[in-house]
Design an enzyme around this catalytic site. Structure first.
Site, PDB file in Angstrom:
ATOM      1  N   GLN A   1      -5.137  18.087   5.174  1.00 42.80           N
ATOM      2  CA  GLN A   1      -5.520  17.659   3.761  1.00 42.80           C
ATOM      3  C   GLN A   1      -6.999  16.890   3.814  1.00 42.80           C
ATOM      4  O   GLN A   1      -7.138  16.074   4.444  1.00 42.80           O
ATOM      5  CB  GLN A   1      -4.522  16.980   2.888  1.00 42.80           C
TER       6      GLN A   1
ATOM      7  N   LYS B   1      -4.258  20.816  -4.269  1.00 41.09           N
ATOM      8  CA  LYS B   1      -3.248  19.983  -4.744  1.00 41.09           C
ATOM      9  C   LYS B   1      -3.841  19.078  -5.910  1.00 41.09           C
ATOM     10  O   LYS B   1      -4.871  18.741  -5.666  1.00 41.09           O
ATOM     11  CB  LYS B   1      -3.020  19.180  -3.326  1.00 41.09           C
TER      12      LYS B   1
ATOM     13  N   THR C   1      -7.339  17.792  -2.032  1.00 42.46           N
ATOM     14  CA  THR C   1      -6.635  17.140  -3.082  1.00 42.46           C
ATOM     15  C   THR C   1      -7.514  16.826  -4.205  1.00 42.46           C
ATOM     16  O   THR C   1      -8.744  16.531  -3.769  1.00 42.46           O
ATOM     17  CB  THR C   1      -6.185  15.775  -2.350  1.00 42.46           C
TER      18      THR C   1
ATOM     19  N   ASP D   1       5.312  17.991  -5.236  1.00 41.31           N
ATOM     20  CA  ASP D   1       5.558  16.648  -4.480  1.00 41.31           C
ATOM     21  C   ASP D   1       5.776  15.624  -5.783  1.00 41.31           C
ATOM     22  O   ASP D   1       5.693  16.032  -6.894  1.00 41.31           O
ATOM     23  CB  ASP D   1       4.625  16.402  -3.382  1.00 41.31           C
ATOM     24  N   SER D   2       5.957  14.485  -5.535  1.00 45.21           N
ATOM     25  CA  SER D   2       6.065  13.088  -6.272  1.00 45.21           C
ATOM     26  C   SER D   2       7.459  12.816  -6.629  1.00 45.21           C
ATOM     27  O   SER D   2       8.031  13.533  -7.672  1.00 45.21           O
ATOM     28  CB  SER D   2       5.123  13.379  -7.275  1.00 45.21           C
TER      29      SER D   2
ATOM     30  N   SER E   1      -3.009  13.848   6.539  1.00 46.87           N
ATOM     31  CA  SER E   1      -4.167  13.182   5.635  1.00 46.87           C
ATOM     32  C   SER E   1      -5.437  13.049   5.944  1.00 46.87           C
ATOM     33  O   SER E   1      -5.901  12.805   7.151  1.00 46.87           O
ATOM     34  CB  SER E   1      -3.351  11.794   4.969  1.00 46.87           C
TER      35      SER E   1
ATOM     36  N   HIS F   1       0.056  12.968  -7.491  1.00 38.33           N
ATOM     37  CA  HIS F   1      -0.326  11.807  -6.476  1.00 38.33           C
ATOM     38  C   HIS F   1       0.728  10.837  -6.003  1.00 38.33           C
ATOM     39  O   HIS F   1       0.136   9.740  -5.705  1.00 38.33           O
ATOM     40  CB  HIS F   1      -1.824  11.296  -6.480  1.00 38.33           C
TER      41      HIS F   1
ATOM     42  N   GLY G   1      -2.145   8.599   3.791  1.00 35.26           N
ATOM     43  CA  GLY G   1      -3.326   7.973   4.499  1.00 35.26           C
ATOM     44  C   GLY G   1      -2.809   6.700   4.990  1.00 35.26           C
ATOM     45  O   GLY G   1      -1.613   6.187   4.563  1.00 35.26           O
TER      46      GLY G   1
ATOM     47  N   TYR H   1       0.868  -1.080  -0.108  1.00 37.10           N
ATOM     48  CA  TYR H   1       0.008  -0.021   0.123  1.00 37.10           C
ATOM     49  C   TYR H   1       0.784   1.270   0.027  1.00 37.10           C
ATOM     50  O   TYR H   1       0.638   2.313  -0.571  1.00 37.10           O
ATOM     51  CB  TYR H   1      -0.884  -0.002   1.266  1.00 37.10           C
TER      52      TYR H   1
END
Length: 393
Positions: A138, A265, A166, A319-320, A118, A289, A91, A36
């Protein structure tokens, strides 16, 4: 140099960079939980592109520049942080690390780094802001306006000053790796899941059973104004509301309701960036994401310059895929004001709790400082496009 240093515990002395946390977390976590955290979607094309894109840029360094008084401190939305990076929202991190959201939040507060909690978390938002008043929240927008209003009012009542929405989750993504690894939300009791727990006793006793004993069964606490589904259930289904009908009208409504800083976002298109500003956003986060939504999506680094140019008077964050100080500085050179990083701090929390997260934050901040010196820069604000060269071979 004004960055704050801590002496890491000797057991973390072998951790030399953020990448070092992942193999430790892979061994520590049950396979479904690790899948995950680590996985993307479908063929993981976007996941790979997020990390490989940094190889397309090279630095042009300056020499004989006095950087002896350099500082990584960066001001964002009126607050001075110790570095130009923060912890991205993740999350269910209380499943991979004991009280994971609190661990991340406390470490961020002590290191003066922004942390975004999150909406898909297992610890109530009220607990986080009590320990870290500077934490950001978020949210994923619920499907109905009344539920959106109730959630925003709850966040406001908690005392959060910054709300991050988001937007790139119109529907649930095709995370095949989760299915193959036996991960679902909620988790379904099974022989396979039981074996995964028993074969990872440090996680089982130090995270999962400890949570059950001290806090009861974790639930999704913050997707709505009300409590959501438990993390482990044989029959309850988590509500993945279809958000495909939502539009910019909901952003306009939230802007009227929310008195604090509003950040959007998941922006990758300059047209959406302009719409975000037109609808009252105080800042945007360029993001795909972490490669967890649509496979084949462009890396944020590729679209970052055009979005910065379209939002000249607004902080653009990104980000990412960020892992190294050089990654952070390349984003700053392309115009980003700030960078957010997720998975490595989740791994750090899983294997070493708050000490692990603080070790990771310290290492990355030291990398940024050292790399600034070699570039000939005394402040993140001095990192500009002329210090970066796009590879042509």
């Amino acid at each position: 140099m004004t960055t704050r240093q801590i002496a890491p515990p000797s057991r973390l002395g072998h951790i030399l960079c953020l990448d070092d946390f992942e193999p430790l977390a892979r061994r520590h976590l049950p396979a479904p939980v690790y899948a995950y955290v680590s996985g993307g979607v479908e063929r993981n094309q976007t996941l790979r592109a997020n990390s490989s894109v940094f190889e397309e840029y090279e630095f042009v360094t300056r020499v004989l520049v006095d950087t002896s008084k350099r500082s990584t401190e960066t001001t964002l939305f009126g607050k001075k942080w110790s570095a130009p990076f923060g912890i991205a929202p993740m999350g269910i991190c209380a499943l991979s690390a004991y009280r994971g959201d609190i661990v991340l939040s406390n470490a961020a507060a002590r290191e003066n780094i922004p942390m975004i909690m999150s909406g898909s978390s297992l610890i109530r938002m009220e607990e986080i802001v009590q320990g870290n008043p500077d934490a950001w929240f978020q949210a994923y927008l619920p499907g109905g306006d009344s539920e959106i209003i109730a959630l925003i009012e709850r966040v406001k009542a908690c005392g959060y000053g910054t709300l991050v929405l988001t937007l790139d989750v119109a529907i649930a993504a095709n995370r095949e790796n989760n299915v193959r690894a036996g991960f679902s939300t909620p988790l379904r009791p099974s022989v396979r899941l039981a074996w995964e727990g028993m074969s990872h006793p440090r996680w089982l006793f130090g995270t999962f059973l400890k949570t059950l004993a001290k806090h009861g069964m974790p639930h999704f606490e913050n997707n709505y104004a009300r409590r959501g589904a438990p993390i482990l259930s044989a029959s309850i289904l988590r509500d993945f509301s279809d958000r495909g009908h939502l539009s910019w009208e909901q952003i306009r409504m939230i802007r009227r309701l929310w008195p604090g800083t509003l950040i959007l976002k998941g922006i990758l298109d300059t047209r959406d960036a302009r719409l975000a500003l037109d609808h009252g956003a105080d800042g945007i986060i360029v993001s795909n994401h972490g490669g967890r939504q649509l496979d084949g999506t462009a890396s944020p680094m590729r679209v970052l310059p055009s979005i910065v140019d379209a939002c000249k008077d607004t902080p653009v964050m990104v980000d990412s895929g960020f892992r190294r100080g050089t990654d952070v500085l390349k984003a700053l050179a392309l115009g980003a004001k700030f960078v957010f990083i997720g998975r490595p701090f989740n791994y750090a929390a899983a294997v070493a709790g708050e000490a692990g997260v603080r070790r990771g934050l310290t290492l990355l901040r030291e990398e940024v400082s050292r790399d600034m010196a070699m570039l000939g820069a005394s402040s993140p604000n001095e990192i500009r496009r002329d210090c970066l060269l796009a590879r042509t071979y």
